[in-house]
Design an enzyme around this catalytic site. Structure first.
Site, PDB file in Angstrom:
ATOM      1  N   HIS A 374      64.792  31.862  81.497  1.00 38.78           N
ATOM      2  CA  HIS A 374      64.174  32.979  82.218  1.00 38.78           C
ATOM      3  C   HIS A 374      64.776  33.234  83.586  1.00 38.78           C
ATOM      4  CE1 HIS A 374      60.615  33.563  79.578  1.00 38.78           C
ATOM      5  NE2 HIS A 374      60.789  32.273  79.329  1.00 38.78           N
ATOM      6  N   LYS A 567      53.863  42.100  92.526  1.00 36.83           N
ATOM      7  CA  LYS A 567      54.530  41.004  91.816  1.00 36.83           C
ATOM      8  C   LYS A 567      54.544  39.818  92.761  1.00 36.83           C
ATOM      9  CE  LYS A 567      58.207  43.847  91.339  1.00 36.83           C
ATOM     10  NZ  LYS A 567      58.930  43.937  90.115  1.00 36.83           N
ATOM     11  N   ARG A 568      54.988  38.658  92.271  1.00 33.56           N
ATOM     12  CA  ARG A 568      55.097  37.527  93.185  1.00 33.56           C
ATOM     13  C   ARG A 568      55.976  37.915  94.373  1.00 33.56           C
ATOM     14  NH1 ARG A 568      52.642  32.529  91.641  1.00 33.56           N
ATOM     15  NH2 ARG A 568      53.713  31.757  93.472  1.00 33.56           N
ATOM     16  N   LYS A 573      63.102  39.403  95.127  1.00 32.74           N
ATOM     17  CA  LYS A 573      62.434  40.628  94.657  1.00 32.74           C
ATOM     18  C   LYS A 573      62.407  41.697  95.751  1.00 32.74           C
ATOM     19  CE  LYS A 573      59.367  38.117  91.455  1.00 32.74           C
ATOM     20  NZ  LYS A 573      59.598  38.633  90.092  1.00 32.74           N
ATOM     21  N   THR A 678      58.781  42.474  83.751  1.00 36.81           N
ATOM     22  CA  THR A 678      58.026  43.079  82.644  1.00 36.81           C
ATOM     23  C   THR A 678      57.039  44.102  83.182  1.00 36.81           C
ATOM     24  OG1 THR A 678      56.665  41.094  82.763  1.00 36.81           O
ATOM     25  CG2 THR A 678      58.170  41.264  80.908  1.00 36.81           C
ATOM     26  N   LYS A 682      55.403  48.018  82.075  1.00 32.51           N
ATOM     27  CA  LYS A 682      53.984  48.407  82.109  1.00 32.51           C
ATOM     28  C   LYS A 682      53.805  49.690  82.913  1.00 32.51           C
ATOM     29  CE  LYS A 682      52.994  43.524  81.923  1.00 32.51           C
ATOM     30  NZ  LYS A 682      52.765  42.316  82.705  1.00 32.51           N
TER      31      LYS A 682
HETATM   32  O1  CGF Z   1      60.199  35.295  83.812  1.00 35.97           O
HETATM   33  C1  CGF Z   1      60.506  35.135  85.188  1.00 35.97           C
HETATM   34  C2  CGF Z   1      59.248  35.317  86.025  1.00 35.97           C
HETATM   35  N1  CGF Z   1      59.431  35.173  87.417  1.00 35.97           N
HETATM   36  O2  CGF Z   1      58.213  34.471  85.628  1.00 35.97           O
HETATM   37  N2  CGF Z   1      60.995  33.826  85.397  1.00 35.97           N
HETATM   38  N3  CGF Z   1      60.831  32.781  85.502  1.00 35.97           N
HETATM   39  N4  CGF Z   1      60.948  31.680  85.650  1.00 35.97           N
HETATM   40  C3  CGF Z   1      61.607  36.067  85.607  1.00 35.97           C
HETATM   41  O3  CGF Z   1      61.925  35.948  86.958  1.00 35.97           O
HETATM   42  C4  CGF Z   1      61.299  37.498  85.218  1.00 35.97           C
HETATM   43  O4  CGF Z   1      62.392  38.336  85.510  1.00 35.97           O
HETATM   44  C5  CGF Z   1      60.984  37.573  83.734  1.00 35.97           C
HETATM   45  O5  CGF Z   1      60.561  38.861  83.400  1.00 35.97           O
HETATM   46  C6  CGF Z   1      59.898  36.595  83.366  1.00 35.97           C
HETATM   47  C7  CGF Z   1      59.643  36.551  81.871  1.00 35.97           C
HETATM   48  O6  CGF Z   1      60.806  36.366  81.174  1.00 35.97           O
END
Ligand code: CGF
Length: 831
Positions: A374, A567-568, A573, A678, A682
């Protein structure tokens, strides 16, 4: 199994089956029964919480019937199952989702109405199940919904944290963390006190000879902690398939505290063991995209994978099949590297417990696992000190060394002239201290490795894992672009839009095949349709405006452009780019004449998101946003032209209010850093446009919806390295517009300049790693385009409709089907 039950008893069972409610009256009866018996209340003291609990219990009863049948069906057909191992499941609330998925919401609404409750108030009583940090955990939750909806025999395995992600409070502009004790009353879980597994830690390994003279390893001593299963039913949409999410909770192996100590008056130490054991599943680590290497975290990981594997193996063994058939019956997906120990644990079970030879066992292991990566961020790639492993899991470390030895031998054979290759790909990093590289272990132990969006999957193959592509060939690596479930993220969050879409696409079937949305395209030029569409957006904005008023006491104009970044909080970001842009806008407004101001499009800049408690820079960003808000929001020169809002404690249920209300959302990571994202999906699915960089899934969204429907800007990922190099070794001046912003900050306009010194100097003096200055001008220019285009509402709405019509690809159903076909080799089970 059925045949083993004698006829008369079977009859008694069948005759007395609980069938769940079928209409409003039966549902009402169920609710009243639960209020009076399960909750021991009456109509005279049934408040919203009790009404929620009884409603949830009535639905749970219904789900559990389907759950039982689904499990029986899977057992009888002896079908292959997929096990999704994730340390995070960010489920949010369950009631609304359950009601919609089983199509019982209308019944519940009218019944609750008759009983004197508003369904919205009842839904609002539920605590979010916030067992995750962000995208990764929410993805796992969407996947569960899709796997059930598509009738795949699937189980999720995770940890039952007593405390989920902390609650965020904003006090004087600063983030303050408050524990999230969400388990007060959780009607959705079934404790399975009979499903327990003892998990061993520490100890030592003793070699001995078995009866055949073979050397066997015995892992002995140490401490044992018990894992107890808690099951949560996962209903599919419009199908009786109800899958299981099994979460493990830890408790002391004896289950009791030390009575001897208690009797001798040592009250505190008598419960110490018990508390130590319970600590394992006590709290979710609050870091997103950051590896902190704490011993307790490794303990959590082993505890969870060992319990899950024990369960999976126990289920497999019931079938009495030969071990080599294991991968035909079992697929295990590793959601990130967190569950990688499962690879080692399965190998250990097969060789130490079941007596298989190494090679035979290893073939089974690698055919069973798939690994999803990820992130490419170096700070997020998990590594554990060898010493810690030696101490906590001595036998596993031996097995890891063997896995590595055999792997490196094979590499050496294939690449005899590349000595460096061996140290580059070794699972053990020869650093001080030595470390176990979990991503490498996951690659070596799996048959497929996937990234989560096209760019990201390309990047892992050309950067962090490129040696492994050479070794295994490109076939082992693949891409599965992330997706989202349209059930929660459209139907549930935006019911009016869902209804409008259903009225034009032939009913709610589009929720099962999202590509049907393309039928909307024929209505783009239909004025009446556009009007209805715009009215729904406006109503959603009014709802958010009310929420803002009630929580922050700030009035925002629903006719303004709602610009959202939730988002976080993370430097990559780039919420800092957004807030610098907001300051720039503010300074411009201040310089304008009254006439010029009249021509400006009013905007509400909305932020939300948590910073990891130890992430100081991210906390500074939150602080700056809040301070800017407190200056801008009360500046009479500005009025409605700009409002800056920071929404406290962003979570799934708040996302369900925020996302449908956005006109524009920001997905502005430095190119190459956001694996997918993601929420971008949305927002578009809810009829909002995007301002974004060429990063993650933004790229595929652009391809699907057309570049005329998205506001892209900024550096491309292939140029990022060169720019960074120039920052370090060449000349690099701060963008002139950004310099004005910095001047305002350092002049103290937004509070003590010292508070934000680090944010400024990260860009100005420390190499601007995230390219904020490089992208600033194009960001501002693109925002200007947004302002202009928003003035033409007819065209704006057309763009939104066209985009929604083309979003079919981003359903998590498509995603799950790809995993099933390409990685798991598994079929849906007919119902
Ligand atoms: O996973 C992430 C998210 N921050 O949770 N990663 N991790 N570890 C990525 O940074 C996102 O870009 C991604 O959409 C998400 C799910 O795959």
């Amino acid at each position: 199994v059925e045949a083993s039950i004698p006829e008369p008893q079977r009859e008694a069972w069948t005759k007395n089956q609980f069938d769940g409610f079928k209409n409003k009256d039966e549902f009402e009866k169920e609710v009243v029964r639960h209020v009076e018996t399960t909750l021991a209340r009456s109509m005279f003291n049934c408040d919203d919480v009790a009404a929620y609990s009884a409603t949830a219990l009535a639905f749970r009863d219904r789900l559990i019937k389907d759950w039982n049948k689904t499990q029986q069906r899977q057992t009888f057909t002896d079908s292959k199952r997929i096990y999704y191992l994730s340390l995070e499941f960010l489920m949010g609330r369950a009631l609304d989702n359950a009601m919609l998925n089983v199509k019982g919401k209308d019944i519940a609404k009218s019944a609750l109405d008759e009983l004197g409750f508003r369904i919205e108030d009842i839904i609002g009583q539920e605590n979010d199940a916030a067992l995750g940090n962000g995208g990764l955990g929410r993805l796992a939750a969407c996947f569960l919904d899709s796997m059930a909806s598509l009738n795949y025999p699937a189980w999720g395995y995770g940890l039952r944290y007593r405390y989920g992600i902390f609650k965020q409070e904003i006090i004087d502009g600063y983030q303050v963390e408050v524990p999230d004790y969400w388990l007060d009353f959780n009607p959705w879980e079934f404790p399975r006190h009979d499903v327990t597994v003892d998990i061993q830690f520490y100890g030592h390994v003793r070699k001995s000879q078995d009866a055949n003279g073979k050397t066997v390893a015995n892992w002995e001593g140490g401490e044992t902690v018990t894992a107890v299963a808690y099951d949560m039913p996962i209903p599919g949409y419009d199908t009786p398939s109800t899958n299981n999410l099994r979460l493990w909770s830890s408790k002391a192996a004896s289950g009791e505290f030390d009575f001897q100590k208690f009797n001798s008056g040592e009250y505190e130490s008598s419960v110490a063991d018990q508390q130590r054991a319970e600590t394992i599943s006590a709290v979710l680590y609050p870091n997103d995209n950051l590896d902190r290497g704490k011993e307790l975290r490794l303990k959590q990981q082993y505890f969870w994978v060992a319990a899950s594997l024990y369960d999976i193996v126990r289920r497999f063994k019931k079938s009495k099949r030969a071990w080599r058939e294991f991968p035909d019956q079992v697929a295990i997906q590793l959601n990130d590297t967190h569950p990688t120990l499962a690879v080692v644990e399965l190998q250990r079970i097969l060789i130490d417990k079941e007596g298989l030879e190494w090679d035979e066992a290893w073939a089974i292991v690698t055919a069973t696992f798939g690994y999803t990566n990820h992130t490419v961020l170096p700070e997020a790639l998990e590594k554990w000190p060898v010493g810690l492993f030696q101490h906590l899991l001595p036998r596993h470390l031996q097995i890891i060394y063997d896995i590595n030895l055999f792997f490196l031998q094979s590499v050496e054979k294939r690449f005899p002239d590349d000595r460096d290759m061996l140290s580059r790909v070794s699972i053990i990093e020869e650093s001080q201290p030595k470390m176990v590289r979990m991503a490498y272990l996951a690659i070596v132990g799996s048959h497929k490795v996937n990234g989560v969006a096209e760019l990201h999957s390309d990047l892992i193959q050309t950067t962090i894992f490129k040696d492994f592509v050479k070794i295994y060939g490109a076939d082992k690596f693949t891409n599965v672009t992330n997706g989202i479930t349209p059930r929660r993220w459209l139907h549930q969050a935006n019911p009016r839009l869902s209804e409008l879409i259903a009225s034009k696409t032939g009913g709610y079937d589009y929720l099962k095949d999202l590509t049907t949305l393309n039928k909307l395209e024929q209505y783009v030029d239909d004025k009446a349709f556009r009007k209805e569409w715009a009215e729904i957006k406006y109503a959603n904005k009014v709802r958010l405006a009310k929420y803002i008023k009630s929580t922050l006491d700030i009035t925002v104009n629903p006719a303004a452009l709602f610009d959202v970044q939730v988002k976080r909080i993370h430097e990559y970001k780039r919420q800092q780019l957004n807030i610098f842009g907001v300051i720039y806008r503010y300074l411009q407004i201040k310089e304008m004449s009254a006439e010029e101001r009249k021509k400006q499009a009013p905007r509400v800049s909305i932020f939300g998101g948590k910073a990891a408690p130890g992430y100081w820079m991210a906390k500074q960003i939150i602080h700056l946003i809040n301070n800017v808000g407190s200056v801008v929001n009360k500046d009479p020169d500005v009025g409605d032209l700009l409002k800056v809002i920071f929404l406290e404690d962003y979570n799934v249920s708040k996302a369900e209010i925020i996302i449908p209300a956005s006109d524009l959302s920001e997905h502005i990571s430095t190119a190459g850093t956001e694996a997918s994202g993601t929420s971008n999906m949305k927002f578009v699915l809810n009829g909002g446009l995007i301002i974004g960089t060429c990063d993650g899934a933004n790229i595929e969204i652009t391809r699907e919806i057309g570049q005329e429907n998205i506001f892209l800007f900024g550096t491309l990922s292939e140029d990022v390295e060169d720019l960074r190099h120039n920052h370090t070794y060449g000349k690099h001046a701060v963008d002139s517009g950004l310099q004005k912003v910095f001047d305002a900050i350092t002049s103290g306009k937004f509070g003590d300049a010292n508070d934000f010194g680090a944010l400024v100097s990260a860009v100005r003096d420390h190499g601007d790693y995230y390219l904020v200055s490089d992208d600033f001008q194009s960001y501002i220019d693109t925002q200007k385009m947004v302002d202009e285009e928003y003035k033409n509402q007819e065209e704006w709405v057309s763009k939104c409709i066209r985009s929604v019509a083309r979003m079919g690809f981003f359903s998590s159903d498509r995603c799950i089907n790809e995993y099933a076909e390409e990685i798991w080799n598994i079929e849906p089970l007919a119902v």
